[in-house]
Enzyme design. Structure first.
Site, short mmCIF file in Angstrom:
data_model
loop_
_atom_site.label_atom_id
_atom_site.label_comp_id
_atom_site.label_asym_id
_atom_site.label_seq_id
_atom_site.Cartn_x
_atom_site.Cartn_y
_atom_site.Cartn_z
N ASP A 126 -9.35 -16.84 43.12
CA ASP A 126 -10.27 -15.83 43.66
C ASP A 126 -11.58 -15.78 42.89
O ASP A 126 -12.49 -15.02 43.26
CB ASP A 126 -9.60 -14.46 43.76
CG ASP A 126 -9.40 -13.74 42.43
OD1 ASP A 126 -10.09 -14.04 41.44
OD2 ASP A 126 -8.54 -12.83 42.38
N ASP A 154 -12.14 -16.07 36.75
CA ASP A 154 -11.52 -15.06 37.59
C ASP A 154 -12.58 -14.08 38.06
O ASP A 154 -13.56 -13.82 37.35
CB ASP A 154 -10.46 -14.31 36.76
CG ASP A 154 -9.39 -13.61 37.59
OD1 ASP A 154 -9.70 -13.15 38.70
OD2 ASP A 154 -8.25 -13.51 37.11
N HIS A 201 -0.37 -8.21 37.55
CA HIS A 201 -1.27 -9.36 37.56
C HIS A 201 -2.68 -8.96 37.13
O HIS A 201 -3.52 -9.84 36.89
CB HIS A 201 -1.28 -10.08 38.92
CG HIS A 201 -2.00 -9.35 40.01
ND1 HIS A 201 -2.48 -9.99 41.14
CD2 HIS A 201 -2.32 -8.04 40.18
CE1 HIS A 201 -3.06 -9.12 41.94
NE2 HIS A 201 -2.97 -7.93 41.38
N HIS A 205 -11.67 -11.07 38.33
CA HIS A 205 -11.17 -9.88 37.64
C HIS A 205 -10.93 -10.19 36.17
O HIS A 205 -10.58 -11.32 35.82
CB HIS A 205 -9.85 -9.42 38.28
CG HIS A 205 -9.91 -9.34 39.78
ND1 HIS A 205 -9.63 -10.43 40.59
CD2 HIS A 205 -10.21 -8.32 40.60
CE1 HIS A 205 -9.77 -10.07 41.86
NE2 HIS A 205 -10.12 -8.79 41.90
N GLU A 217 -2.63 -17.71 42.09
CA GLU A 217 -3.02 -16.78 43.17
C GLU A 217 -3.36 -17.44 44.49
O GLU A 217 -4.06 -16.86 45.32
CB GLU A 217 -4.16 -15.85 42.71
CG GLU A 217 -3.81 -14.95 41.54
CD GLU A 217 -2.92 -13.75 41.90
OE1 GLU A 217 -2.61 -13.57 43.09
OE2 GLU A 217 -2.56 -13.00 40.96
N ASP A 231 -8.55 -8.70 34.30
CA ASP A 231 -7.10 -8.67 34.05
C ASP A 231 -6.76 -8.19 32.64
O ASP A 231 -5.82 -8.69 32.02
CB ASP A 231 -6.49 -10.05 34.29
CG ASP A 231 -6.55 -10.47 35.76
OD1 ASP A 231 -6.83 -9.62 36.61
OD2 ASP A 231 -6.33 -11.67 36.04
N HIS A 255 -1.11 -13.96 38.70
CA HIS A 255 -1.76 -14.16 37.40
C HIS A 255 -1.08 -13.41 36.27
O HIS A 255 -1.47 -13.58 35.11
CB HIS A 255 -3.24 -13.78 37.47
CG HIS A 255 -4.11 -14.69 36.65
ND1 HIS A 255 -5.48 -14.73 36.75
CD2 HIS A 255 -3.80 -15.61 35.68
CE1 HIS A 255 -5.97 -15.61 35.91
NE2 HIS A 255 -4.97 -16.16 35.24
N ASP A 266 -7.97 -18.50 38.26
CA ASP A 266 -7.57 -17.78 39.47
C ASP A 266 -8.48 -18.24 40.61
O ASP A 266 -9.71 -18.18 40.48
CB ASP A 266 -7.73 -16.27 39.22
CG ASP A 266 -7.17 -15.41 40.34
OD1 ASP A 266 -7.26 -15.80 41.50
OD2 ASP A 266 -6.66 -14.31 40.03
#
Length: 353
Positions: free
Chosen positions: A257, A147, A164, A149, A300, A151, A124, A255
């Protein structure tokens, strides 16, 4: 006062519904696929395989089946950088900066060619180049960052140095003074206002990131808000904000995740308690219905992260479904606009039944 609030809610709902009806009638767009097999924004091998496995799962042919005109720009080449020590805590800055410069040029080209850019990562950190190239081509954009996260670490707040987890901080104007100058990033200028950013799916946010999100007043839906409101309300609010208030082209950076690891386990930093498959795909369907999607990142996917073939297949197929949802695939089913229901041939003359 209560009646005014109810009227406002009805107005928002009508506006949202009108957008859905209107945009569903639009033809499928031109799509530019860009592979970015890059892994230096994080420490695990395998994420560079993401573009290949997503293509192998048939994403191009499936987009064409939706009526999209697809131009595949192929995979970018990222030469190794042999001497790339950490700077200000950020790992592999020359590799990350150089890869994102290359990507930004390709995304800009895809946009200038009249396509919706679809960047298949890769990690990412590539969000830097994808968004920078997009804004270079079209001006300001609204970013929907899906996401687990945020980031938004800077090199100085990151506890790992993995880039990332830092792309947003390099892009936001308001954080420019907080980000140290790094080799490889001389080409980059901030191109995103914090008010033009929306997060969906957050559930693993570092203390420094949490502080910055609150300080900047970024619109963010954690899994707590999603549990409280439901994904339909979250997306209604997101679209009313992005489409009616910001009125800018949408760059969605997705992402895998963000979705729960029971569905997408083949990813580098899975976090339990994520979006269901249905919620994750619903996000893409609603973004498509806005008619304002201008660029998409899907990142990812790491087939080396697990040994379970079913888990790899589930992750890759979900990534493909994320792309397809953004371009009009409906779970209720689709058919081409020129489809004609076949009729049986006329019986032969003189035949009897």
């Amino acid at each position: 006062m209560r009646s005014a609030r109810l009227l406002a809610r009805r107005t928002l709902s009508v506006s949202y519904a009108q957008r859905q009806v209107h945009t569903q009638q639009k033809p499928a767009p031109a799509v530019g696929i860009i592979g970015a097999p890059f892994n230096k924004g994080q420490p695990r091998d395998g994420v560079e395989m993401g573009p290949g496995v997503i293509r192998q799962a048939g994403v191009v042919d499936k987009l064409k089946a939706l009526g999209c005109v697809v131009k595949d720009y192929g995979d970018l080449d990222f030469p190794p950088v042999p001497n790339d020590p950490p700077v200000s805590g950020a790992k592999n800055p020359l590799a990350v900066g150089g890869a994102n410069f290359t990507l930004s040029k390709k995304v800009q080209l895809a946009k200038m060619d009249g396509n919706i850019s679809v960047m298949l990562g890769g990690d990412h950190s590539l969000g830097i180049g994808s968004i920078a190239g997009h804004t270079k081509a079209v001006g300001e954009v609204a970013v929907v960052w899906v996401d687990a996260h945020s980031d938004i670490n800077t090199p100085l707040t990151s506890t790992t140095g993995n880039m990332h987890g830092q792309p947003i901080s390099f892009l936001i104007h308001e954080l420019h003074a907080k980000v140290p100058a790094l080799p490889g990033f001389e080409w980059l200028k901030p191109c995103l206002l914090s008010k033009n950013l929306v997060y969906i799916g957050l559930r693993d946010v570092d203390p420094g990131e949490h502080c910055m999100l609150k300080w900047l007043g970024v619109k963010a839906y954690s899994m707590t808000e999603i549990d409280q409101l439901g994904i339909a309300k979250v997306m209604e609010e997101t679209c009313d904000y992005v489409c009616d208030k910001l009125k800018k082209p949408i760059h969605m950076s997705y992402d895998v995740d963000a979705i729960d690891p029971t569905v997408t386990p083949a990813t580098g930093t899975p976090v339990v308690g994520g979006l269901t498959y249905r919620d994750g795909i619903y996000i893409t369907e609603v973004i498509h219905q806005t008619g304002q999607l201008s660029a998409l990142d899907v990142v990812e996917v790491n087939p080396k992260k697990i040994q379970n073939e079913d888990g790899i297949k589930s992750t890759v197929n979900t990534a493909v479904d994320v792309v397809l949802g953004c371009f009009g695939r409906q779970r209720e089913g689709n058919h081409p606009p020129d489809y004609v229901i076949p009729e049986p041939a006329a019986p032969l003359s003189g035949s009897s039944r």
